[in-house]
Design an enzyme around this catalytic site. Sequence first.
Site, PDB file in Angstrom:
ATOM      1  N   GLY A  13       0.842  -1.206   0.000  1.00  0.00           N
ATOM      2  CA  GLY A  13       0.000   0.000   0.000  1.00  0.00           C
ATOM      3  C   GLY A  13       0.867   1.242   0.000  1.00  0.00           C
ATOM      4  CB  ALA A  14       4.364   1.682  -1.137  1.00  0.00           C
ATOM      5  CD  GLN A  17      -4.842   9.151   4.302  1.00  0.00           C
ATOM      6  OE1 GLN A  17      -4.570  10.341   4.494  1.00  0.00           O
ATOM      7  NE2 GLN A  17      -5.623   8.473   5.112  1.00  0.00           N
ATOM      8  CG  ASN A 133      -7.677  -0.877  10.772  1.00  0.00           C
ATOM      9  OD1 ASN A 133      -7.120  -1.474  11.690  1.00  0.00           O
ATOM     10  ND2 ASN A 133      -7.768   0.447  10.716  1.00  0.00           N
ATOM     11  CG  ASP A 161      -4.910   2.397  19.148  1.00  0.00           C
ATOM     12  OD1 ASP A 161      -5.787   3.117  18.663  1.00  0.00           O
ATOM     13  OD2 ASP A 161      -4.513   1.346  18.609  1.00  0.00           O
ATOM     14  NE  ARG A 164      -5.148   7.994  17.191  1.00  0.00           N
ATOM     15  CZ  ARG A 164      -5.765   7.249  16.292  1.00  0.00           C
ATOM     16  NH1 ARG A 164      -6.382   6.128  16.649  1.00  0.00           N
ATOM     17  NH2 ARG A 164      -5.774   7.600  15.018  1.00  0.00           N
ATOM     18  CG  HIS A 189      -6.224  -0.438  15.680  1.00  0.00           C
ATOM     19  ND1 HIS A 189      -5.952   0.772  16.259  1.00  0.00           N
ATOM     20  CD2 HIS A 189      -6.617  -0.153  14.416  1.00  0.00           C
ATOM     21  CE1 HIS A 189      -6.165   1.744  15.386  1.00  0.00           C
ATOM     22  NE2 HIS A 189      -6.575   1.209  14.260  1.00  0.00           N
TER      23      HIS A 189
HETATM   24  P1  NAX Z   1      -5.252   4.362   1.540  1.00  0.00           P
HETATM   25  O1  NAX Z   1      -6.544   3.892   0.954  1.00  0.00           O
HETATM   26  O2  NAX Z   1      -4.815   5.770   1.367  1.00  0.00           O
HETATM   27  O3  NAX Z   1      -4.070   3.450   0.980  1.00  0.00           O
HETATM   28  C1  NAX Z   1      -4.140   2.068   0.946  1.00  0.00           C
HETATM   29  C2  NAX Z   1      -3.268   1.618  -0.200  1.00  0.00           C
HETATM   30  O4  NAX Z   1      -3.209   0.206  -0.154  1.00  0.00           O
HETATM   31  C3  NAX Z   1      -3.811   2.022  -1.565  1.00  0.00           C
HETATM   32  O5  NAX Z   1      -2.790   2.689  -2.290  1.00  0.00           O
HETATM   33  C4  NAX Z   1      -4.201   0.684  -2.206  1.00  0.00           C
HETATM   34  O6  NAX Z   1      -3.966   0.691  -3.604  1.00  0.00           O
HETATM   35  C5  NAX Z   1      -3.264  -0.264  -1.474  1.00  0.00           C
HETATM   36  N1  NAX Z   1      -3.725  -1.651  -1.434  1.00  0.00           N
HETATM   37  C6  NAX Z   1      -4.972  -2.122  -1.295  1.00  0.00           C
HETATM   38  N2  NAX Z   1      -4.967  -3.456  -1.334  1.00  0.00           N
HETATM   39  C7  NAX Z   1      -3.687  -3.842  -1.492  1.00  0.00           C
HETATM   40  C8  NAX Z   1      -3.043  -5.093  -1.620  1.00  0.00           C
HETATM   41  N3  NAX Z   1      -3.759  -6.218  -1.609  1.00  0.00           N
HETATM   42  N4  NAX Z   1      -1.712  -5.112  -1.775  1.00  0.00           N
HETATM   43  C9  NAX Z   1      -0.996  -3.984  -1.789  1.00  0.00           C
HETATM   44  N5  NAX Z   1      -1.554  -2.747  -1.696  1.00  0.00           N
HETATM   45  C10 NAX Z   1      -2.874  -2.694  -1.544  1.00  0.00           C
HETATM   46  O7  NAX Z   1      -5.297   3.938   3.082  1.00  0.00           O
HETATM   47  P2  NAX Z   1      -4.371   4.450   4.270  1.00  0.00           P
HETATM   48  O8  NAX Z   1      -4.971   5.657   4.860  1.00  0.00           O
HETATM   49  O9  NAX Z   1      -2.968   4.481   3.820  1.00  0.00           O
HETATM   50  O10 NAX Z   1      -4.608   3.287   5.350  1.00  0.00           O
HETATM   51  C11 NAX Z   1      -4.108   1.986   5.142  1.00  0.00           C
HETATM   52  C12 NAX Z   1      -4.669   1.041   6.171  1.00  0.00           C
HETATM   53  O11 NAX Z   1      -4.231   1.408   7.473  1.00  0.00           O
HETATM   54  C13 NAX Z   1      -6.191   1.011   6.237  1.00  0.00           C
HETATM   55  O12 NAX Z   1      -6.638  -0.325   6.360  1.00  0.00           O
HETATM   56  C14 NAX Z   1      -6.492   1.775   7.516  1.00  0.00           C
HETATM   57  O13 NAX Z   1      -7.745   1.422   8.068  1.00  0.00           O
HETATM   58  C15 NAX Z   1      -5.327   1.333   8.370  1.00  0.00           C
HETATM   59  N6  NAX Z   1      -5.039   2.119   9.579  1.00  0.00           N
HETATM   60  C16 NAX Z   1      -4.565   1.462  10.662  1.00  0.00           C
HETATM   61  C17 NAX Z   1      -4.199   2.108  11.829  1.00  0.00           C
HETATM   62  C18 NAX Z   1      -3.657   1.360  13.006  1.00  0.00           C
HETATM   63  O14 NAX Z   1      -3.412   2.001  14.030  1.00  0.00           O
HETATM   64  N7  NAX Z   1      -3.459   0.042  12.951  1.00  0.00           N
HETATM   65  C19 NAX Z   1      -4.379   3.582  11.950  1.00  0.00           C
HETATM   66  C20 NAX Z   1      -4.454   4.282  10.648  1.00  0.00           C
HETATM   67  C21 NAX Z   1      -5.240   3.564   9.568  1.00  0.00           C
HETATM   68  O15 NAX Z   1      -6.597   3.806   9.755  1.00  0.00           O
END
Ligand code: NAX
Length: 325
Positions: A13-14, A17, A133, A161, A164, A189
Amino acid sequence: MNARPPLRVAVTGASGQIGYALVFRIASGELLGAGQPLILHLVEIPAALPALRGVRMELEDCAFPELRDIVTTDDLGAGFRDVDLAFLVGAKPRGAGMERSDLLLQNTDIFKTQGRALNEHATSETRVLVVGNPANTNALVAQRHAPDLPARNFTAMTRLDHNRALAKVADKLQQPVSLLRRLCVWGNHSGTQYPDLSHALVDGRPLLESLDADWVEKEFIPAVAQRGAEIIKVRGASSAASAANAAIQHMRLWRENTPAGDWTSMAVPSDGSYGIPEGLVYSFPVTCSGGRYHIVPDLPISSYSRERMERTRRELEGEKSTALG
Ligand code: NAX
């Protein structure tokens, strides 16, 4: 001349965001330290490869001295081959009208595939941090599909968390974060997480001596657990820079040592501590030393804490049975 071999760091997911907030900090040396060369493996889905090419160009334009190579790929074999550290950030986001169980099942497929690819291409030394997540259960799914790798190498992130919670208490007490020790986050989480102040110290004194129990229960715990939702409401997008920051901290502490007398929070496969079923990926207070994490043993648990710890355990067991059937 630097004789250290480069370490390989994968980020899925590089171009998302969090990925965008994470990879430049890793490439700058913030994760592995100055003098440690590295190779980045940036993994995306095919549709995001053009954006990933842009990320790569920007990384090149930073001319980071320790960044020896960049692999950009949608192939998990190339993405995970011989990596030392893997940040599994990419995940399917929750769409409009999607139930939590649908989200869980769609991500189960992603993390099954990634677990299998890690099993085939990573090594028994590869440390894995799941950020995407539902992070705890995604880590469990990946671990279950990587039977040849040590289960303890699969972790999920609750350090955001934890941070925070630190910030909220520091603000309440009007004390610097640096004076706080031994906070921890138990469980999932998610909204059921239990940020626990019962063992925490401020400047060496029990923190709860300075705080009202009502504030802890009615304000602090819900505020920490709902902070992610609050950020989305205010920013119009979910936490990214703070998540990337916590991911770097998680991996750094795991490779190095937690400061003397302090803990961090990590979701790790339970070893049965505190009655949490073995294998469930549950956030515990841990110390890190010698490149390993150790669940802090034998903490006294009040009946209030026990009830909160059990609530989040039950949620994780429900997620586990949905994900693994
Ligand atoms: P984004 O939607 O901005 O980015 C995710 C990226 O992952 C996209 O570029 C997408 O193309 C890519 N992707 C999707 N499926 C993939 C796969 N099978 N292989 C490789 N890449 C893939 O999300 P972002 O804001 O970066 O958040 C990423 C994840 O972190 C989400 O699931 C989000 O819910 C989770 N979070 C987890 C947190 C934690 O504390 N554990 C906090 C922050 C965030 O909410």
